[in-house]
Motif scaffolding. Structure first.
Motif, short mmCIF file in Angstrom:
data_model
loop_
_atom_site.label_atom_id
_atom_site.label_comp_id
_atom_site.label_asym_id
_atom_site.label_seq_id
_atom_site.Cartn_x
_atom_site.Cartn_y
_atom_site.Cartn_z
N SER A 23 41.44 65.46 29.60
CA SER A 23 42.73 65.29 30.26
C SER A 23 42.51 64.62 31.61
O SER A 23 41.49 64.88 32.28
CB SER A 23 43.41 66.65 30.46
N PRO A 24 43.44 63.77 32.05
CA PRO A 24 43.30 63.14 33.37
C PRO A 24 43.57 64.11 34.52
O PRO A 24 43.22 63.83 35.66
CB PRO A 24 44.36 62.03 33.34
N SER A 25 44.17 65.24 34.22
CA SER A 25 44.49 66.22 35.26
C SER A 25 43.35 67.21 35.45
O SER A 25 42.52 67.41 34.55
CB SER A 25 45.77 66.98 34.90
N VAL A 26 43.30 67.82 36.62
CA VAL A 26 42.27 68.81 36.90
C VAL A 26 42.70 70.17 36.37
O VAL A 26 43.89 70.45 36.22
CB VAL A 26 41.98 68.91 38.41
N LYS A 27 41.72 71.00 36.07
CA LYS A 27 41.96 72.36 35.61
C LYS A 27 41.40 73.34 36.63
O LYS A 27 40.40 73.07 37.29
CB LYS A 27 41.29 72.60 34.25
N SER A 41 35.42 69.21 40.92
CA SER A 41 36.24 68.40 41.83
C SER A 41 36.25 69.00 43.23
O SER A 41 35.97 68.31 44.21
CB SER A 41 37.68 68.29 41.30
N TYR A 71 33.23 68.99 31.84
CA TYR A 71 33.95 69.20 33.10
C TYR A 71 33.00 69.06 34.28
O TYR A 71 31.88 69.57 34.26
CB TYR A 71 34.59 70.59 33.12
N GLN A 122 37.38 68.58 36.35
CA GLN A 122 38.06 67.59 35.50
C GLN A 122 37.11 67.06 34.45
O GLN A 122 35.92 66.83 34.71
CB GLN A 122 38.58 66.43 36.36
N ASP A 123 37.64 66.87 33.24
CA ASP A 123 36.94 66.19 32.16
C ASP A 123 37.84 65.05 31.69
O ASP A 123 38.82 65.29 30.98
CB ASP A 123 36.65 67.15 31.01
N PRO A 124 37.55 63.81 32.08
CA PRO A 124 38.42 62.68 31.72
C PRO A 124 38.61 62.52 30.22
O PRO A 124 39.64 62.00 29.77
CB PRO A 124 37.68 61.47 32.31
#
Length: 340
Positions: A119-123, A92, A89, A114-116
């Motif tokens: 997942s493409p979405s941010v946490k 962002s 991660y 974010q970890d591409p």
């Protein structure tokens, strides 16, 4: 009319009972949120100025002091999570944070990462940083988690809340006590203890630059008043990692070792500042920094301790360390005038 203890009317005082009630109500709300994401919680205006310990909330829009420090704390928390969970991660943005108002503070940070590969979405992450000393890099990260994971812990899994985390992760020699001196050339040739980071690894591991910035800024929080662009001038020349792993471990594993000393040689810092030390001036001067990372196997808490090397000692050095954090109790009326 001058306000004195004698001429302030009795009704202008805050009683000890009211002081205790407001204090307890405030910290009850803080405890429920574990220090994170405090919304619309405050103390009455007439209590401002009393010795009640409160936290201040800032939005992540950059309009706060110590931006480089706060940003580094966010990235350090994410590194702790990545090492333990095997993820990658990256920060962002910072949403907001709460901080205790002490010389050595505790930070409760809410951020997006974010970890591409996951997942493409941010946490949304929550990171807690507790400083241990003033004037140098010395802190413990006791919380680094995805916010959704905290909701699933349940009350029984949570430790009792305290505003400051006391102590640090357990460690073994050589990762205990004072930081070591810079290793000799003979020691650096021991490939079982020391690993020279190559250029591609250096570019892929931005936490090394984060460590360096944290060391510099922790020693000198006024650096931005002299040079707002100091970070862009920093050039890392080489990095050596000392671990307990032998040379059969792949470099990737040694870079993310839970116990490590990171020896950084760099240039581009014109005028280093550190308590009771003086340094040669000049962007061309090669400088050194050491950072120790320890992550506890049982609790997951991570500590970072760092220093600049090569300065000339100019006098007795003192660090302000955090005390017990316990609030003094008073049975007398708080001698603070109401501010309506």
């Amino acid at each position: 009319m001058t306000t004195t203890e004698e001429n302030v009317p009795e009704e202008e005082y805050v009683s000890a009972e009211e002081y205790a009630r407001v204090r307890d109500d405030y910290w009850r709300v803080v405890q429920e949120s574990e220090g994170f994401d405090l919304e619309d919680v405050s103390i009455p205006s007439y209590m401002c100025g009393t010795p009640i310990l409160v936290m201040r909330t800032y939005q992540g829009d950059g309009r706060y002091a110590d931006h480089d420090l706060v940003n580094g704390y966010c990235m350090a928390g994410l590194q702790r999570y990545n090492i333990i969970q095997g993820t990658n991660y990256q920060l962002s943005s910072l949403i907001k944070f709460n901080v205790t108002l002490n010389c050595v503070s505790s930070y409760y940070l809410t951020l997006l990462a974010q970890d591409p590969d996951v997942s493409p979405s941010v946490k949304t992450f929550q990171v807690r940083i507790d400083e241990n000393s003033f004037g140098r890099l010395d802190f413990t990260c006791s919380v680094a988690r995805i916010k959704e994971e905290a909701k699933g812990e349940g009350d029984s899994a949570k430790e009792p809340f305290v505003p400051h985390y006391h102590g640090g992760p357990e460690a073994t020699v050589p990762f205990v006590g004072d930081l070591p001196p810079w290793p000799s050339d003979a020691n650096l040739s021991d490939g079982k203890r020391f690993y020279m980071v190559n250029r591609s690894e250096l570019e892929a591991n931005d936490w090394i630059l984060t460590y360096l910035v944290l060391v510099i800024y922790s020693h000198d929080k006024r650096i931005l008043t002299r040079d707002r662009h100091y970070q862009s001038k920093l050039e890392i020349i080489n990095v050596v990692i000392e671990t307990r792993a032998d040379d059969s471990e792949p470099s990737k594993e040694r870079l993310k070792a839970k116990s490590a000393h990171v020896y950084i040689t760099f240039k581009g810092l014109a005028e280093p500042h550190a308590p009771r030390q003086s340094f040669e001036v000049g962007l061309h001067v090669e400088r050194r920094a050491i950072v120790r990372r320890v992550i506890c196997e049982s609790t997951g808490a991570m500590s970072l301790l760092g220093k600049l090397c090569g300065g000339t000692f100019t006098g007795k050095q003192r660090f302000v360390t955090r005390g017990s954090g316990e609030e003094a109790q008073s049975s007398k009326k708080a001698r603070t005038r109401r501010r309506s």
